[in-house]
Design an enzyme around this catalytic site. Structure first.
Site, PDB file in Angstrom:
ATOM      1  N   GLU A  96       0.706  -1.329  -0.086  1.00  0.00           N
ATOM      2  CA  GLU A  96       0.001   0.026   0.066  1.00  0.00           C
ATOM      3  C   GLU A  96       0.828   1.414  -0.026  1.00  0.00           C
ATOM      4  O   GLU A  96       0.492   2.230  -0.790  1.00  0.00           O
ATOM      5  CB  GLU A  96      -0.956   0.199   1.387  1.00  0.00           C
ATOM      6  CG  GLU A  96      -1.916  -1.197   1.461  1.00  0.00           C
ATOM      7  CD  GLU A  96      -1.367  -2.230   2.132  1.00  0.00           C
ATOM      8  OE1 GLU A  96      -0.041  -2.782   1.937  1.00  0.00           O
ATOM      9  OE2 GLU A  96      -1.986  -2.784   2.812  1.00  0.00           O
ATOM     10  N   CYS A 149      -0.497   0.445   7.597  1.00  0.00           N
ATOM     11  CA  CYS A 149      -0.936   0.845   6.212  1.00  0.00           C
ATOM     12  C   CYS A 149      -2.406   1.460   6.402  1.00  0.00           C
ATOM     13  O   CYS A 149      -2.713   2.420   5.574  1.00  0.00           O
ATOM     14  CB  CYS A 149      -1.030  -0.332   5.341  1.00  0.00           C
ATOM     15  SG  CYS A 149       0.450  -0.833   5.150  1.00  0.00           S
ATOM     16  N   GLU A 201      12.555 -32.645   2.057  1.00  0.00           N
ATOM     17  CA  GLU A 201      13.172 -33.376   0.742  1.00  0.00           C
ATOM     18  C   GLU A 201      13.423 -34.654   1.125  1.00  0.00           C
ATOM     19  O   GLU A 201      14.561 -35.236   0.583  1.00  0.00           O
ATOM     20  CB  GLU A 201      14.356 -32.683   0.550  1.00  0.00           C
ATOM     21  CG  GLU A 201      14.231 -30.994   0.106  1.00  0.00           C
ATOM     22  CD  GLU A 201      15.080 -30.654  -1.148  1.00  0.00           C
ATOM     23  OE1 GLU A 201      15.594 -31.443  -1.805  1.00  0.00           O
ATOM     24  OE2 GLU A 201      15.199 -29.405  -1.328  1.00  0.00           O
ATOM     25  N   THR A 218      11.796 -42.592   5.252  1.00  0.00           N
ATOM     26  CA  THR A 218      11.427 -42.881   6.286  1.00  0.00           C
ATOM     27  C   THR A 218      10.727 -41.660   6.802  1.00  0.00           C
ATOM     28  O   THR A 218       9.677 -41.721   7.359  1.00  0.00           O
ATOM     29  CB  THR A 218      12.524 -43.467   7.128  1.00  0.00           C
ATOM     30  OG1 THR A 218      13.386 -44.383   6.527  1.00  0.00           O
ATOM     31  CG2 THR A 218      12.239 -43.611   8.403  1.00  0.00           C
ATOM     32  N   GLY A 278       7.411 -40.852   5.198  1.00  0.00           N
ATOM     33  CA  GLY A 278       6.272 -41.692   5.693  1.00  0.00           C
ATOM     34  C   GLY A 278       5.660 -41.088   6.886  1.00  0.00           C
ATOM     35  O   GLY A 278       4.812 -41.052   7.377  1.00  0.00           O
TER      36      GLY A 278
HETATM   37  N1  LIG Z   1      14.218 -39.829  -3.925  1.00  0.00           N
HETATM   38  C1  LIG Z   1      14.427 -39.033  -3.181  1.00  0.00           C
HETATM   39  O1  LIG Z   1      13.676 -37.975  -3.510  1.00  0.00           O
HETATM   40  C2  LIG Z   1      14.945 -39.033  -1.955  1.00  0.00           C
HETATM   41  C3  LIG Z   1      15.228 -37.784  -1.134  1.00  0.00           C
HETATM   42  C4  LIG Z   1      15.992 -37.868  -0.043  1.00  0.00           C
HETATM   43  C5  LIG Z   1      16.711 -39.132   0.116  1.00  0.00           C
HETATM   44  N2  LIG Z   1      16.558 -40.136  -0.753  1.00  0.00           N
HETATM   45  C6  LIG Z   1      17.386 -41.372  -0.190  1.00  0.00           C
HETATM   46  O2  LIG Z   1      16.693 -41.920   1.104  1.00  0.00           O
HETATM   47  C7  LIG Z   1      17.757 -42.597   1.623  1.00  0.00           C
HETATM   48  C8  LIG Z   1      17.856 -42.433   3.077  1.00  0.00           C
HETATM   49  O3  LIG Z   1      16.568 -42.889   3.333  1.00  0.00           O
HETATM   50  P1  LIG Z   1      16.240 -42.963   5.152  1.00  0.00           P
HETATM   51  O4  LIG Z   1      14.730 -43.395   5.097  1.00  0.00           O
HETATM   52  O5  LIG Z   1      17.246 -43.905   5.762  1.00  0.00           O
HETATM   53  O6  LIG Z   1      16.475 -41.392   5.331  1.00  0.00           O
HETATM   54  P2  LIG Z   1      15.614 -40.098   5.913  1.00  0.00           P
HETATM   55  O7  LIG Z   1      14.098 -40.436   5.814  1.00  0.00           O
HETATM   56  O8  LIG Z   1      16.187 -39.157   5.453  1.00  0.00           O
HETATM   57  O9  LIG Z   1      15.936 -40.294   7.629  1.00  0.00           O
HETATM   58  C9  LIG Z   1      15.209 -41.277   8.228  1.00  0.00           C
HETATM   59  C10 LIG Z   1      15.702 -40.994   9.864  1.00  0.00           C
HETATM   60  O10 LIG Z   1      15.195 -39.627  10.358  1.00  0.00           O
HETATM   61  C11 LIG Z   1      15.189 -39.824  11.579  1.00  0.00           C
HETATM   62  N3  LIG Z   1      14.227 -39.280  12.214  1.00  0.00           N
HETATM   63  C12 LIG Z   1      14.160 -38.447  13.149  1.00  0.00           C
HETATM   64  N4  LIG Z   1      12.607 -38.350  13.585  1.00  0.00           N
HETATM   65  C13 LIG Z   1      12.005 -39.063  13.060  1.00  0.00           C
HETATM   66  C14 LIG Z   1      10.395 -39.348  12.947  1.00  0.00           C
HETATM   67  N5  LIG Z   1       9.875 -38.585  13.664  1.00  0.00           N
HETATM   68  N6  LIG Z   1      10.031 -40.294  12.376  1.00  0.00           N
HETATM   69  C15 LIG Z   1      11.047 -40.937  11.222  1.00  0.00           C
HETATM   70  N7  LIG Z   1      12.284 -40.770  11.265  1.00  0.00           N
HETATM   71  C16 LIG Z   1      12.931 -39.813  11.868  1.00  0.00           C
HETATM   72  C17 LIG Z   1      15.279 -41.446  12.109  1.00  0.00           C
HETATM   73  O11 LIG Z   1      16.805 -41.564  12.419  1.00  0.00           O
HETATM   74  P3  LIG Z   1      16.938 -41.181  14.121  1.00  0.00           P
HETATM   75  O12 LIG Z   1      16.153 -42.180  14.712  1.00  0.00           O
HETATM   76  O13 LIG Z   1      18.508 -41.348  14.208  1.00  0.00           O
HETATM   77  O14 LIG Z   1      16.652 -39.760  14.273  1.00  0.00           O
HETATM   78  C18 LIG Z   1      15.425 -42.118  10.889  1.00  0.00           C
HETATM   79  O15 LIG Z   1      16.069 -43.249  10.700  1.00  0.00           O
HETATM   80  C19 LIG Z   1      19.074 -42.291   0.719  1.00  0.00           C
HETATM   81  O16 LIG Z   1      19.606 -43.332   0.051  1.00  0.00           O
HETATM   82  C20 LIG Z   1      18.536 -41.221  -0.149  1.00  0.00           C
HETATM   83  O17 LIG Z   1      19.395 -41.188  -1.243  1.00  0.00           O
HETATM   84  C21 LIG Z   1      15.747 -40.216  -1.746  1.00  0.00           C
END
Ligand SMILES: NC(=O)c1ccc[n+]([C@@H]2O[C@H](COP(=O)([O-])OP(=O)(O)OC[C@H]3O[C@@H](n4cnc5c(N)ncnc54)[C@H](OP(=O)(O)O)[C@@H]3O)[C@@H](O)[C@H]2O)c1
Length: 353
Positions: free
Chosen positions: A56, A88, A282, A286, A289
């Site tokens: 504005e 404003c 990103e 895990t 999900g």
């Molecule tokens: N295609 C794609 O777009 C993309 C993007 C990113 C990654 N990736 C791939 O994904 C792979 C890694 O996958 P990832 O599943 O191991 O990694 P992630 O999802 O990045 O990390 C998982 C970790 O986050 C931590 N975390 C903390 N709080 C959480 C919660 N409330 N719920 C769930 N997890 C929690 C846990 O470790 P703690 O218990 O130690 O905290 C868990 O093991 C890599 O190979 C990468 O290349 C792909």
């Protein structure tokens, strides 16, 4: 010059507002068109950056004396408080504006009240022109202000058969350079980028917004957030390189859920508290999900490459779905080809409680 309708002026104000996307947080994007007493455009403006002049004020400065007896068409209710800039509502009254047309009321209790102040000063106020369109342009900020946690976009890259890496773990690069450039542009529109510690350990990403060709960093960098329950992020990880601010969010700092991992709702509330209005999740699979299972994802942007792997990790792990009736239903809002890949944008449909 010919006169324009307030509807046309609002359409222009919404387009102006969009120019501030990515630069105004923790403030909203706002556009304003000032029509003089004859209905001709006398000034226009948008909020370009936090701390900078409001839309504005820019439009009033352009209009000068022509604002007197005119109409201000603005995408968001003019603010009524003194923050880094003055209210404003007062500036519009002082300039002698006769009518203010507003698309969306301000949900921020600190700044709202502008419409009431204007009315009390005898200014005619109209609400509700092109509201849906203006809401869509400000969706992250509005959503975040209304409920107290950031608008969360989950972005992932996968092959046509939904794999995020090959069986041997290699994943560079699933998608094309064009798609990755697109992701960097997306990072530039948010206030935070979130990744799980699993991704940091596996890929050591930088998570900065940059020019992929020459590595130049964007001027404005999102906060990098690593969700890391027990603080496993290595000291030498690239996310700690100082190129942008980084927060390694541990369960000790944020709070833990029943599984002992970082409480994701508490994490988002803390990010909101730190001024984050839009965040980009990103991954990896895990963490994505877990966010989806908790119903905390607002938008999904998937980059799908025309490749097949047949084996290897999937882009999404357990999202709390065990039977087809519980599948997370999505509404497709856009499908665009980016280089050889597809960018699919979708919104999760709200689940019945
Ligand atoms: N295609 C794609 O777009 C993309 C993007 C990113 C990654 N990736 C791939 O994904 C792979 C890694 O996958 P990832 O599943 O191991 O990694 P992630 O999802 O990045 O990390 C998982 C970790 O986050 C931590 N975390 C903390 N709080 C959480 C919660 N409330 N719920 C769930 N997890 C929690 C846990 O470790 P703690 O218990 O130690 O905290 C868990 O093991 C890599 O190979 C990468 O290349 C792909």
């Amino acid at each position: 010059m010919s006169s324009v309708s307030t509807d046309e002026a609002m359409r222009r104000a919404i387009a102006l507002a969009a120019r501030g996307l990515g630069a105004t947080s923790p403030n909203p994007v706002v556009g304003c068109v000032l029509l003089d007493a004859d209905g001709e455009v006398a000034g226009e403006g948008f909020h370009a950056y936090a701390g900078g002049p409001h839309a504005e004020i820019v439009a009033l400065a352009q209009a000068g004396k022509r604002a007197r007896g005119g109409t201000a068409v603005v995408t968001l209710e003019p603010c009524d408080h003194t923050g880094r800039t003055g209210p404003c509502s007062h500036a519009l009254i002082a300039a002698g504006v006769a009518r203010v047309v507003i698309a969306v009321p301000d949900p921020n209790p600190v700044a709202s009240g502008g419409a009431a102040t204007l009315r009390a000063a005898g200014v005619q106020v109209e609400l509700g022109v092109r509201t849906e369109e203006a809401e869509a342009g400000n969706i992250a900020w509005l959503t975040s202000m209304r409920r107290g946690w950031p608008y969360l976009i989950w972005k992932y890259a996968a092959t046509l058969d939904g794999r995020s890496a090959a069986a041997d773990g290699t994943s560079m690069w699933i998608t094309s350079e064009a798609a990755r450039i697109d992701v960097h542009a997306l990072r530039g529109t948010v206030d935070a980028v979130i990744a799980g510690v699993g991704t940091v350990l596996a890929d050591d990403p930088r998570l900065t917004a940059r020019n992929l060709r020459d590595g130049t960093l964007a001027i404005r960098q999102p906060l990098r957030v690593v969700v890391d329950s027990s603080g496993r992020t290595p000291a030498e990880a690239r996310v700690r390189d100082g190129a942008a601010r980084t927060w390694v969010a541990t369960a000790a700092e944020v709070g833990a859920g029943p599984d002992g991992k970082v409480d994701l709702a508490a994490l988002l509330a803390e990010l909101h508290h730190r001024g984050v209005r839009a965040a980009l999740l990103e991954g990896g699979p895990t963490l994505a999900g877990a966010f989806l299972a908790a119903g905390l994802v607002d938008k999904i942007v998937g980059y799908v490459a025309p490749k097949l792997l047949g084996a290897g990790p999937t882009a999404l792990l357990d999202a709390g779905v065990t039977t087809i009736a519980d599948a997370i239903d999505l509404e497709l809002t856009d499908v665009t080809q980016v280089g050889p890949d597809l960018r699919i944008t979708a919104l999760p449909r709200k689940r019945e409680a």
